[in-house]
Design a protein around this motif. Sequence first.
Motif, PDB file in Angstrom:
ATOM      1  N   GLN A   1      -7.331   0.859  -0.178  1.00 57.02           N
ATOM      2  CA  GLN A   1      -7.518  -0.480   0.390  1.00 57.02           C
ATOM      3  C   GLN A   1      -8.816  -0.596   1.179  1.00 57.02           C
ATOM      4  OE1 GLN A   1      -4.113  -1.971   2.519  1.00 57.02           O
ATOM      5  NE2 GLN A   1      -5.068  -3.936   2.908  1.00 57.02           N
TER       6      GLN A   1
ATOM      7  N   SER B   1       0.837  -1.205   0.000  1.00 56.74           N
ATOM      8  CA  SER B   1       0.000   0.000   0.000  1.00 56.74           C
ATOM      9  C   SER B   1       0.871   1.254   0.000  1.00 56.74           C
ATOM     10  CB  SER B   1      -0.903   0.024   1.237  1.00 56.74           C
ATOM     11  OG  SER B   1      -1.807  -1.046   1.186  1.00 56.74           O
TER      12      SER B   1
ATOM     13  N   ASP C   1      -5.763  -0.903  -4.721  1.00 52.51           N
ATOM     14  CA  ASP C   1      -5.202  -1.553  -3.533  1.00 52.51           C
ATOM     15  C   ASP C   1      -6.193  -2.597  -3.019  1.00 52.51           C
ATOM     16  OD1 ASP C   1      -3.687  -2.221  -1.374  1.00 52.51           O
ATOM     17  OD2 ASP C   1      -3.360  -0.159  -0.701  1.00 52.51           O
ATOM     18  N   GLU C   2      -5.923  -3.836  -3.308  1.00 52.26           N
ATOM     19  CA  GLU C   2      -6.802  -4.958  -2.939  1.00 52.26           C
ATOM     20  C   GLU C   2      -8.262  -4.705  -3.325  1.00 52.26           C
ATOM     21  OE1 GLU C   2      -5.931  -6.624   0.882  1.00 52.26           O
ATOM     22  OE2 GLU C   2      -3.840  -6.049   0.655  1.00 52.26           O
TER      23      GLU C   2
HETATM   24 MG   LIG Z   1      -1.997  -2.832   2.097  1.00 53.44          MG
END
Ligand SMILES: [Mg+2]
Length: 262
Positions: free
Chosen positions: A85, A44, A163-164
């Motif tokens: 995220q 991240s 992010d994810e």
């Molecule tokens: Mg992360």
Amino acid sequence: MMIKLQAKEIVFGYDSNPVLDSVSFEIAPSKLVTIVGPNGSGKSTLIKCINKIVSPQGGSILIDRREVAKMTRMEVARYLSYVPQSSVRIFPTNVFDTILMGRRPHIGWLGSERDEEKVWDVLQLLNIERLAMNNFSELSGGQQQKVLIARALVQEAEVMLLDEPTSNLDIWHQLDVMNIIRDVVKKKEITAIMALHDLNLASYYSDRIIMMKRGKIVAVGDPHSVITEENIASVYRVQAAVRKLSDRPMIMPLRQIRGSKA
Ligand SMILES: [Mg+2]
Ligand SMILES: Nc1ncnc2c1ncn2[C@@H]1O[C@H](COP(=O)(O)OP(=O)(O)OP(=O)(O)O)[C@@H](O)[C@H]1O
């Protein structure tokens, strides 16, 4: 090789704690690249450095050979879209307006009809038109995640940072989002860089995988060269079986390896 994005010896730490230790890579246009690695390895933070949310203490990020550090906020937003995220940022508005905000780098605050059409197109693409007038804060975690992906897509930036993006999605929606992103990457010849925990999803969709451990890149390349039993053991401390499926390496984690440090 044509280069879209280049990271040169990025060094970053919060206070004095080093998080990124001389991270360098180059990404060609029209590629889907994933960053994998254990919790806390710096995925991240690396994405936030690319996006100028945090400023590296050393090194530089270049897009089309231009330094991101020297771009204005608006220029950064024209080049880069970002899906964070966690959706801790709750938008006090409905889904349609949340996505319309993604058009800001192009239009300023007020949307034109054409921008609104683009929002409808993305709502359709992600199959969430029925949520258009719902309050963002009253959506499920997975629905919120899809809206934030829609907001990034509508921005039409040349580099998408995610992010994810699939962390809250069920397997149907994971495939849906990954297919959509892969199609956009190929059709519009943009670059997508995403952090992912799901190594099988990363393996199946990525052109290239960057594997990180403790702020360093330990492996980079196509899925076959990165997703190996050796790399999984040394980076994740997990003994895994890696087998080929649909010509991609697929992994099954078997047991933890005790005694080594992550
Ligand atoms: Mg992360
Ligand atoms: N705002 C912050 N202030 C101080 N330290 C931070 C901050 N954000 C992250 N860190 C630290 O930086 C390191 C890298 O964090 P980062 O969030 O980049 O990891 P990650 O690879 O994305 O992990 P995860 O898989 O859990 O999302 C961690 O040790 C974390 O504790």
